[in-house]
Scaffold this motif. Structure first.
Motif, PDB file in Angstrom:
ATOM      1  N   VAL A  52       4.647  26.906 -14.300  1.00 22.68           N
ATOM      2  CA  VAL A  52       3.317  26.796 -14.902  1.00 22.68           C
ATOM      3  C   VAL A  52       3.494  26.966 -16.411  1.00 22.68           C
ATOM      4  CG1 VAL A  52       0.981  27.740 -15.009  1.00 22.68           C
ATOM      5  CG2 VAL A  52       2.215  27.692 -12.824  1.00 22.68           C
ATOM      6  N   THR A  53       3.512  25.818 -17.115  1.00 27.81           N
ATOM      7  CA  THR A  53       3.870  25.847 -18.533  1.00 27.81           C
ATOM      8  C   THR A  53       2.929  25.077 -19.459  1.00 27.81           C
ATOM      9  OG1 THR A  53       5.271  23.895 -18.259  1.00 27.81           O
ATOM     10  CG2 THR A  53       6.336  26.052 -17.989  1.00 27.81           C
ATOM     11  N   GLU A  54       1.955  24.375 -18.910  1.00 27.41           N
ATOM     12  CA  GLU A  54       1.156  23.464 -19.730  1.00 27.41           C
ATOM     13  C   GLU A  54      -0.058  24.106 -20.401  1.00 27.41           C
ATOM     14  OE1 GLU A  54       1.958  20.281 -20.671  1.00 27.41           O
ATOM     15  OE2 GLU A  54       3.869  20.883 -19.775  1.00 27.41           O
ATOM     16  N   ALA A  55      -0.378  25.349 -20.028  1.00 34.46           N
ATOM     17  CA  ALA A  55      -1.517  26.040 -20.654  1.00 34.46           C
ATOM     18  C   ALA A  55      -1.414  27.528 -20.387  1.00 34.46           C
ATOM     19  CB  ALA A  55      -2.837  25.513 -20.122  1.00 34.46           C
ATOM     20  N   PHE A  56      -2.026  28.294 -21.273  1.00 34.46           N
ATOM     21  CA  PHE A  56      -2.155  29.730 -21.052  1.00 34.46           C
ATOM     22  C   PHE A  56      -3.374  29.976 -20.169  1.00 34.46           C
ATOM     23  CE2 PHE A  56      -0.104  29.668 -25.291  1.00 34.46           C
ATOM     24  CZ  PHE A  56       1.008  30.458 -25.012  1.00 34.46           C
ATOM     25  N   PRO A  57      -3.231  30.720 -19.079  1.00 32.04           N
ATOM     26  CA  PRO A  57      -4.414  31.045 -18.273  1.00 32.04           C
ATOM     27  C   PRO A  57      -5.479  31.787 -19.087  1.00 32.04           C
ATOM     28  CG  PRO A  57      -2.417  31.641 -17.107  1.00 32.04           C
ATOM     29  CD  PRO A  57      -2.003  31.248 -18.485  1.00 32.04           C
ATOM     30  N   ALA A  58      -5.065  32.516 -20.100  1.00 37.71           N
ATOM     31  CA  ALA A  58      -6.020  33.255 -20.936  1.00 37.71           C
ATOM     32  C   ALA A  58      -7.025  32.337 -21.613  1.00 37.71           C
ATOM     33  CB  ALA A  58      -5.274  34.072 -21.977  1.00 37.71           C
ATOM     34  N   LYS A  59      -6.686  31.069 -21.764  1.00 39.41           N
ATOM     35  CA  LYS A  59      -7.623  30.121 -22.368  1.00 39.41           C
ATOM     36  C   LYS A  59      -8.927  30.073 -21.577  1.00 39.41           C
ATOM     37  CE  LYS A  59      -8.114  25.417 -23.996  1.00 39.41           C
ATOM     38  NZ  LYS A  59      -7.550  24.083 -24.066  1.00 39.41           N
ATOM     39  N   SER A  60      -8.837  30.312 -20.276  1.00 40.35           N
ATOM     40  CA  SER A  60     -10.037  30.293 -19.440  1.00 40.35           C
ATOM     41  C   SER A  60     -11.023  31.374 -19.862  1.00 40.35           C
ATOM     42  CB  SER A  60      -9.664  30.470 -17.968  1.00 40.35           C
ATOM     43  OG  SER A  60      -9.076  31.738 -17.746  1.00 40.35           O
ATOM     44  N   ILE A  61     -10.530  32.502 -20.308  1.00 41.55           N
ATOM     45  CA  ILE A  61     -11.396  33.607 -20.729  1.00 41.55           C
ATOM     46  C   ILE A  61     -12.096  33.269 -22.037  1.00 41.55           C
ATOM     47  CG2 ILE A  61     -11.319  35.961 -21.662  1.00 41.55           C
ATOM     48  CD1 ILE A  61      -9.372  36.642 -19.443  1.00 41.55           C
ATOM     49  N   ARG A  62     -11.395  32.621 -22.902  1.00 38.33           N
ATOM     50  CA  ARG A  62     -11.963  32.308 -24.214  1.00 38.33           C
ATOM     51  C   ARG A  62     -13.114  31.313 -24.119  1.00 38.33           C
ATOM     52  NH1 ARG A  62     -10.870  36.688 -25.300  1.00 38.33           N
ATOM     53  NH2 ARG A  62      -8.737  37.298 -25.716  1.00 38.33           N
ATOM     54  N   GLU A  63     -13.272  30.683 -22.986  1.00 41.84           N
ATOM     55  CA  GLU A  63     -14.367  29.734 -22.787  1.00 41.84           C
ATOM     56  C   GLU A  63     -15.579  30.372 -22.108  1.00 41.84           C
ATOM     57  OE1 GLU A  63     -12.632  26.388 -20.768  1.00 41.84           O
ATOM     58  OE2 GLU A  63     -11.311  25.939 -22.463  1.00 41.84           O
ATOM     59  N   LEU A  64     -15.468  31.660 -21.750  1.00 39.97           N
ATOM     60  CA  LEU A  64     -16.559  32.348 -21.067  1.00 39.97           C
ATOM     61  C   LEU A  64     -17.413  33.128 -22.068  1.00 39.97           C
ATOM     62  CD1 LEU A  64     -14.557  33.801 -18.037  1.00 39.97           C
ATOM     63  CD2 LEU A  64     -15.999  31.760 -18.062  1.00 39.97           C
ATOM     64  N   GLU A  65     -18.708  33.032 -21.915  1.00 35.07           N
ATOM     65  CA  GLU A  65     -19.619  33.736 -22.807  1.00 35.07           C
ATOM     66  C   GLU A  65     -19.473  35.250 -22.623  1.00 35.07           C
ATOM     67  OE1 GLU A  65     -24.391  34.046 -23.640  1.00 35.07           O
ATOM     68  OE2 GLU A  65     -23.593  32.207 -22.775  1.00 35.07           O
ATOM     69  N   GLY A  66     -19.391  35.970 -23.725  1.00 30.37           N
ATOM     70  CA  GLY A  66     -19.317  37.425 -23.687  1.00 30.37           C
ATOM     71  C   GLY A  66     -17.915  38.001 -23.617  1.00 30.37           C
ATOM     72  N   TRP A  67     -16.883  37.147 -23.575  1.00 29.76           N
ATOM     73  CA  TRP A  67     -15.509  37.605 -23.401  1.00 29.76           C
ATOM     74  C   TRP A  67     -14.702  37.620 -24.701  1.00 29.76           C
ATOM     75  CZ3 TRP A  67     -13.064  38.816 -18.629  1.00 29.76           C
ATOM     76  CH2 TRP A  67     -13.927  38.779 -17.534  1.00 29.76           C
ATOM     77  N   THR A  68     -15.332  37.389 -25.811  1.00 28.74           N
ATOM     78  CA  THR A  68     -14.649  37.274 -27.096  1.00 28.74           C
ATOM     79  C   THR A  68     -13.742  38.459 -27.406  1.00 28.74           C
ATOM     80  OG1 THR A  68     -16.465  35.969 -27.951  1.00 28.74           O
ATOM     81  CG2 THR A  68     -15.014  36.979 -29.588  1.00 28.74           C
ATOM     82  N   TYR A  69     -14.177  39.668 -27.104  1.00 23.52           N
ATOM     83  CA  TYR A  69     -13.435  40.866 -27.501  1.00 23.52           C
ATOM     84  C   TYR A  69     -12.591  41.480 -26.385  1.00 23.52           C
ATOM     85  CZ  TYR A  69     -16.549  40.233 -31.399  1.00 23.52           C
ATOM     86  OH  TYR A  69     -17.218  39.693 -32.456  1.00 23.52           O
ATOM     87  N   VAL A  70     -12.490  40.801 -25.253  1.00 27.23           N
ATOM     88  CA  VAL A  70     -11.667  41.309 -24.149  1.00 27.23           C
ATOM     89  C   VAL A  70     -10.193  41.034 -24.468  1.00 27.23           C
ATOM     90  CG1 VAL A  70     -11.124  41.092 -21.696  1.00 27.23           C
ATOM     91  CG2 VAL A  70     -13.508  40.960 -22.459  1.00 27.23           C
ATOM     92  N   PRO A  71      -9.344  42.080 -24.508  1.00 32.03           N
ATOM     93  CA  PRO A  71      -7.922  41.861 -24.773  1.00 32.03           C
ATOM     94  C   PRO A  71      -7.236  41.188 -23.580  1.00 32.03           C
ATOM     95  CG  PRO A  71      -8.497  44.201 -24.994  1.00 32.03           C
ATOM     96  CD  PRO A  71      -9.667  43.503 -24.407  1.00 32.03           C
ATOM     97  N   VAL A  72      -6.502  40.114 -23.867  1.00 36.05           N
ATOM     98  CA  VAL A  72      -5.854  39.325 -22.822  1.00 36.05           C
ATOM     99  C   VAL A  72      -4.409  39.043 -23.220  1.00 36.05           C
ATOM    100  CG1 VAL A  72      -5.953  37.172 -21.500  1.00 36.05           C
ATOM    101  CG2 VAL A  72      -8.053  38.196 -22.353  1.00 36.05           C
ATOM    102  N   MET A  73      -3.518  39.058 -22.228  1.00 42.27           N
ATOM    103  CA  MET A  73      -2.121  38.736 -22.489  1.00 42.27           C
ATOM    104  C   MET A  73      -1.578  37.912 -21.324  1.00 42.27           C
ATOM    105  SD  MET A  73       0.989  41.263 -23.475  1.00 42.27           S
ATOM    106  CE  MET A  73       0.506  41.314 -25.199  1.00 42.27           C
ATOM    107  N   CYS A  74      -0.694  36.965 -21.639  1.00 42.29           N
ATOM    108  CA  CYS A  74      -0.020  36.153 -20.628  1.00 42.29           C
ATOM    109  C   CYS A  74       1.476  36.450 -20.649  1.00 42.29           C
ATOM    110  CB  CYS A  74      -0.228  34.669 -20.899  1.00 42.29           C
ATOM    111  SG  CYS A  74      -1.930  34.127 -20.784  1.00 42.29           S
TER     112      CYS A  74
END
Length: 120
Positions: A52-74
């Motif tokens: 699984v190399t074509e995208a960061f799963p964390a990108k999904s969070i950045r598209e959700l309303e209200g998740w701007t400040y949630v710390p995410v790591m892949c």
């Protein structure tokens, strides 16, 4: 109390859109099933298998309303022989009043085979 909430999903193809979509579905289900809000979340850690190399799963969070400040790591999952391929795993740590036994860990698609003991 801070609890860890686990989940996993798989993709059929190593395509960016599918990686982001499946990650978003997994996270939405995990949040809904456990009654948590973005402001309850301490952190989110995603791991992916080597294929699984074509995208960061964390990108999904950045598209959700209200998740701007949630710390995410892949991160990359260790390559264990004969392990489930094309797999995305997540660990969400969140503040909750739920007892540990009442947490709903979420497994979609082929990842359901990872924890059959948690099926409800």
């Amino acid at each position: 109390m801070i609890r860890g909430i686990r989940g996993a999903t798989t993709v059929e193809n190593n395509h960016a859109d599918e990686i982001v979509q499946r990650s978003a579905e997994l996270l939405a289900d995990l949040v809904q099933q456990n009654g948590i809000q973005p402001e309850d979340i301490v952190s989110v850690f995603f791991t992916v298998t080597e294929d699984v190399t074509e995208a960061f799963p964390a990108k999904s969070i950045r598209e959700l309303e209200g998740w701007t400040y949630v710390p995410v790591m892949c991160m990359r999952e260790i390559p264990v022989p004969d392990s489930l391929q094309k797999c995305i795993r997540v660990m969400v740590t969140a503040e909750t009043t739920k007892d540990q036994a009442d947490i709903h860990h979420i497994y979609h698609h082929e990842a359901q085979e990872l924890r059959p003991d948690l099926k409800r």
